[in-house]
Design a protein around this motif. Structure first.
Motif, mmCIF file in Angstrom:
data_model
loop_
_atom_site.group_PDB
_atom_site.id
_atom_site.type_symbol
_atom_site.label_atom_id
_atom_site.label_comp_id
_atom_site.label_asym_id
_atom_site.label_seq_id
_atom_site.Cartn_x
_atom_site.Cartn_y
_atom_site.Cartn_z
ATOM 1 N N MET A 1 33.652 44.085 55.704
ATOM 2 C CA MET A 1 33.481 43.931 54.269
ATOM 3 C C MET A 1 32.785 42.581 54.024
ATOM 4 O O MET A 1 33.256 41.548 54.465
ATOM 5 N N THR A 2 31.683 42.627 53.299
ATOM 6 C CA THR A 2 30.949 41.407 52.986
ATOM 7 C C THR A 2 31.699 40.609 51.913
ATOM 8 O O THR A 2 32.536 41.170 51.192
ATOM 9 N N PRO A 3 31.402 39.321 51.788
ATOM 10 C CA PRO A 3 32.038 38.552 50.718
ATOM 11 C C PRO A 3 31.806 39.154 49.323
ATOM 12 O O PRO A 3 32.735 39.188 48.509
ATOM 13 N N LEU A 4 30.603 39.650 49.050
ATOM 14 C CA LEU A 4 30.344 40.262 47.745
ATOM 15 C C LEU A 4 31.181 41.518 47.555
ATOM 16 O O LEU A 4 31.745 41.740 46.478
ATOM 17 N N GLU A 5 31.302 42.338 48.584
ATOM 18 C CA GLU A 5 32.130 43.542 48.483
ATOM 19 C C GLU A 5 33.595 43.172 48.240
ATOM 20 O O GLU A 5 34.278 43.822 47.443
ATOM 21 N N LEU A 6 34.067 42.124 48.915
ATOM 22 C CA LEU A 6 35.438 41.665 48.720
ATOM 23 C C LEU A 6 35.643 41.167 47.294
ATOM 24 O O LEU A 6 36.637 41.510 46.641
ATOM 25 N N ALA A 7 34.690 40.391 46.790
ATOM 26 C CA ALA A 7 34.785 39.880 45.414
ATOM 27 C C ALA A 7 34.798 41.036 44.412
ATOM 28 O O ALA A 7 35.594 41.037 43.465
ATOM 29 N N LYS A 8 33.926 42.017 44.626
ATOM 30 C CA LYS A 8 33.874 43.161 43.699
ATOM 31 C C LYS A 8 35.129 44.017 43.805
ATOM 32 O O LYS A 8 35.611 44.542 42.799
ATOM 33 N N LYS A 9 35.682 44.173 45.002
ATOM 34 C CA LYS A 9 36.922 44.926 45.166
ATOM 35 C C LYS A 9 38.056 44.230 44.412
ATOM 36 O O LYS A 9 38.832 44.865 43.704
ATOM 37 N N ALA A 10 38.131 42.907 44.560
ATOM 38 C CA ALA A 10 39.160 42.149 43.836
ATOM 39 C C ALA A 10 38.969 42.286 42.333
ATOM 40 O O ALA A 10 39.937 42.482 41.591
ATOM 41 N N ALA A 11 37.731 42.210 41.880
ATOM 42 C CA ALA A 11 37.455 42.354 40.447
ATOM 43 C C ALA A 11 37.843 43.745 39.954
ATOM 44 O O ALA A 11 38.382 43.892 38.857
ATOM 45 N N LYS A 12 37.605 44.750 40.765
ATOM 46 C CA LYS A 12 37.975 46.127 40.395
ATOM 47 C C LYS A 12 39.502 46.262 40.275
ATOM 48 O O LYS A 12 40.011 46.874 39.329
ATOM 49 N N ILE A 13 40.206 45.660 41.222
ATOM 50 C CA ILE A 13 41.677 45.684 41.173
ATOM 51 C C ILE A 13 42.156 45.002 39.889
ATOM 52 O O ILE A 13 43.017 45.523 39.178
ATOM 53 N N LEU A 14 41.588 43.852 39.593
ATOM 54 C CA LEU A 14 41.956 43.112 38.378
ATOM 55 C C LEU A 14 41.635 43.914 37.123
ATOM 56 O O LEU A 14 42.424 43.957 36.184
ATOM 57 N N ASP A 15 40.473 44.545 37.106
ATOM 58 C CA ASP A 15 40.084 45.356 35.952
ATOM 59 C C ASP A 15 41.044 46.539 35.763
ATOM 60 O O ASP A 15 41.458 46.829 34.640
ATOM 61 N N ASP A 16 41.409 47.180 36.865
ATOM 62 C CA ASP A 16 42.334 48.317 36.789
ATOM 63 C C ASP A 16 43.715 47.900 36.265
ATOM 64 O O ASP A 16 44.418 48.704 35.661
ATOM 65 N N LYS A 17 44.092 46.643 36.503
ATOM 66 C CA LYS A 17 45.392 46.140 36.048
ATOM 67 C C LYS A 17 45.291 45.417 34.701
ATOM 68 O O LYS A 17 46.171 44.669 34.308
ATOM 69 N N LYS A 18 44.170 45.613 34.004
ATOM 70 C CA LYS A 18 43.991 45.124 32.629
ATOM 71 C C LYS A 18 43.813 43.603 32.511
ATOM 72 O O LYS A 18 44.180 43.003 31.502
ATOM 73 N N ALA A 19 43.226 42.969 33.538
ATOM 74 C CA ALA A 19 42.867 41.554 33.405
ATOM 75 C C ALA A 19 41.766 41.445 32.353
ATOM 76 O O ALA A 19 40.991 42.386 32.157
ATOM 77 N N ILE A 20 41.695 40.307 31.693
ATOM 78 C CA ILE A 20 40.665 40.112 30.680
ATOM 79 C C ILE A 20 39.725 38.981 31.110
ATOM 80 O O ILE A 20 40.056 38.184 31.988
ATOM 81 N N ASP A 21 38.565 38.949 30.477
ATOM 82 C CA ASP A 21 37.551 37.918 30.726
ATOM 83 C C ASP A 21 37.253 37.782 32.217
ATOM 84 O O ASP A 21 37.235 36.689 32.778
ATOM 85 N N LEU A 22 37.011 38.908 32.852
ATOM 86 C CA LEU A 22 36.756 38.991 34.285
ATOM 87 C C LEU A 22 35.344 38.523 34.602
ATOM 88 O O LEU A 22 34.390 38.896 33.921
ATOM 89 N N LYS A 23 35.226 37.707 35.660
ATOM 90 C CA LYS A 23 33.920 37.159 36.005
ATOM 91 C C LYS A 23 33.863 36.881 37.507
ATOM 92 O O LYS A 23 34.847 36.414 38.091
ATOM 93 N N ILE A 24 32.709 37.166 38.118
ATOM 94 C CA ILE A 24 32.436 36.738 39.490
ATOM 95 C C ILE A 24 31.273 35.762 39.413
ATOM 96 O O ILE A 24 30.243 36.053 38.813
ATOM 97 N N ILE A 25 31.468 34.596 40.028
ATOM 98 C CA ILE A 25 30.424 33.580 40.069
ATOM 99 C C ILE A 25 30.031 33.352 41.524
ATOM 100 O O ILE A 25 30.893 33.051 42.363
ATOM 101 N N SER A 26 28.751 33.501 41.814
ATOM 102 C CA SER A 26 28.242 33.188 43.143
ATOM 103 C C SER A 26 28.018 31.683 43.220
ATOM 104 O O SER A 26 27.223 31.124 42.457
#
Length: 117
Positions: A1-26
């Motif tokens: 799993m690449t770092p970007l894939e890991l970041a997006k997977k984490a963001a997806k998990i957060l989104d599914d659990k109703k996190a707000i103001d979600l952001k990934i910064i490179s």
């Protein structure tokens, strides 16, 4: 799993659990700390902890464990360090206080529209 894939997977998990103001910064071009920061806000300290717990649980199922976890007892912020990806989950007050969005504004915002509901 690449770092970007890991970041997006984490963001997806957060989104599914109703996190707000979600952001990934490179930040890979401006820092040696990590390749990506994932920022999210929970609606309460309980929500922040449940978001962090869910990330740890689901990523562990994929064979990824954090190198370090910080702030879990703080009731306002949890940091999960996966080496190339650092995940910050805040209450809204803590996110405003630490203001990582502004601090890392030179980083590139990653488009996550494909993972959000």
């Amino acid at each position: 799993m690449t770092p970007l894939e890991l970041a997006k997977k984490a963001a997806k998990i957060l989104d599914d659990k109703k996190a707000i103001d979600l952001k990934i910064i490179s930040i890979k071009d401006i820092s040696v700390l990590a390749d990506y920061f994932v920022l999210a806000t929970g609606t309460s300290s309980t929500h922040v902890k449940s978001l962090a717990d869910e990330i740890e649980f689901q990523l562990k199922q994929l064979g990824k464990s954090p190198d370090h976890v910080e702030g879990y007892r703080s009731n306002s912020w949890v940091l999960l360090d996966y080496g190339s990806v650092i995940i910050h989950v805040f209450t809204s007050d803590a996110r405003e206080f630490y203001n990582l969005d502004r601090l890392w504004q030179d980083g590139e915002i990653v488009d996550i529209s494909d993972i959000q509901k």
